[in-house]
Design an enzyme around this catalytic site. Structure first.
Site, PDB file in Angstrom:
ATOM      1  N   GLU A 257       0.876  -1.168   0.000  1.00 46.59           N
ATOM      2  CA  GLU A 257       0.000   0.000   0.000  1.00 46.59           C
ATOM      3  C   GLU A 257       0.916   1.222   0.000  1.00 46.59           C
ATOM      4  O   GLU A 257       1.663   1.451   0.951  1.00 46.59           O
ATOM      5  CB  GLU A 257      -0.912   0.032   1.222  1.00 46.59           C
ATOM      6  CG  GLU A 257      -1.863   1.227   1.201  1.00 46.59           C
ATOM      7  CD  GLU A 257      -2.871   1.213   2.347  1.00 46.59           C
ATOM      8  OE1 GLU A 257      -3.229   2.306   2.816  1.00 46.59           O
ATOM      9  OE2 GLU A 257      -3.280   0.110   2.764  1.00 46.59           O
TER      10      GLU A 257
ATOM     11  N   LYS B 105      -3.044  -4.093  15.489  1.00 46.70           N
ATOM     12  CA  LYS B 105      -4.335  -4.772  15.517  1.00 46.70           C
ATOM     13  C   LYS B 105      -4.424  -5.796  16.642  1.00 46.70           C
ATOM     14  O   LYS B 105      -5.476  -5.930  17.291  1.00 46.70           O
ATOM     15  CB  LYS B 105      -4.611  -5.426  14.160  1.00 46.70           C
ATOM     16  CG  LYS B 105      -4.931  -4.419  13.067  1.00 46.70           C
ATOM     17  CD  LYS B 105      -5.191  -5.099  11.736  1.00 46.70           C
ATOM     18  CE  LYS B 105      -5.556  -4.081  10.663  1.00 46.70           C
ATOM     19  NZ  LYS B 105      -5.717  -4.702   9.335  1.00 46.70           N
TER      20      LYS B 105
END
Length: 256
Positions: A75, A191
């Site tokens: 990304e 996360k």
């Protein structure tokens, strides 16, 4: 040559002197890459890219980003410094490559400048991670992001997450846990750390779905992920509970 070096060399070859700095963010600076993690890179530039630059950068990324090879998905975000310094919300990104858009890219779509609320979170992580690949330290080229804008950017992504709940369950549950954690603590955690924080605060009936997502995260690629019918039945009640806590915190956050 490792993948991060390939990204840096591609950005330098295509953008050259307009690059101010290149910075890691995402999982790379939030506890380390996991099997399903992207390589997240932010490029800060002096001016907008022209169409030739966009097509050249896109072509290079399609070649080195994972999906149809053994490399990780990339990304890559390019932002013009003057669009985010001085800081304002929503920020505008100049270019965004994400592997989830590969089909559209291969059909001829080329990333264009657009408002990107997520840039608030991305920049905050790049600043806290403080990992320049090229150029000065991120604090020398980027302004800090106010907490109120971190909240706005976090909740702006919720509708899109809910659209992907059935197809990307693990990632959606972990991201919602991170949003909840960010609103409650003012910190953007990895996360797995966000899931641990959320699990400590959920009643037992709402833990199993997130516990499963948390167990998958450290060592299970998306292609090997599985959810039993019993766990799938608990996903929506879990999400509704987390969203209620997010809404409560969101309504308490002062607006700027």
């Amino acid at each position: 040559m490792n993948q991060v070096q390939q990204i840096v060399e591609l950005a330098d070859a295509v953008l050259g002197q307009i690059v101010i700095g290149t910075y890691l963010h995402g999982s790379s600076v939030l506890g380390g890459l996991r099997p399903a993690s992207d390589v997240d890179v932010l490029v800060v530039s002096r001016r907008r890219m022209n169409e030739q630059d966009r097509r050249a950068l896109l072509g290079g990324l399609l070649h080195i980003s994972g999906s149809r090879n053994t490399a990780r998905p990339i990304e890559l975000t390019v932002v013009v410094q003057s669009e985010v310094r001085p800081w304002r919300y929503p920020p505008t990104g100049d270019f965004l490559y994400g592997e989830w858009m590969r089909t559209e890219y291969e059909a001829g779509e080329v990333p264009q400048p657009e408002p990107m609320p997520d840039l608030a979170l991305l920049i905050a992580v790049a600043l806290s991670g403080d990992h320049p690949l090229t150029g000065p330290r991120p604090a020398e080229v980027l302004d800090p992001v106010p907490q109120a804008d971190l909240v706005r950017a976090s909740v702006a992504g919720i509708p899109g997450l809910l659209d992907d709940l059935d197809s990307d369950t693990r990632n959606v549950l972990l991201t919602l846990a991170r949003i909840w954690t960010t609103l409650a603590t003012g910190q953007i955690k990895s996360k797995d750390a966000a899931a641990d924080w959320a699990l400590d605060r959920l009643p037992p009936a709402h833990r199993p779905a997130l516990e499963h997502a948390r167990q998958l995260y450290p060592n299970c690629p998306y292609s090997e992920e599985s959810w039993s019918d019993a766990l799938q039945a608990q996903v929506r009640p879990h999400v509704d509970r987390v969203l209620s806590d997010i809404d409560r915190l969101r309504n308490r956050t002062p607006r700027t």
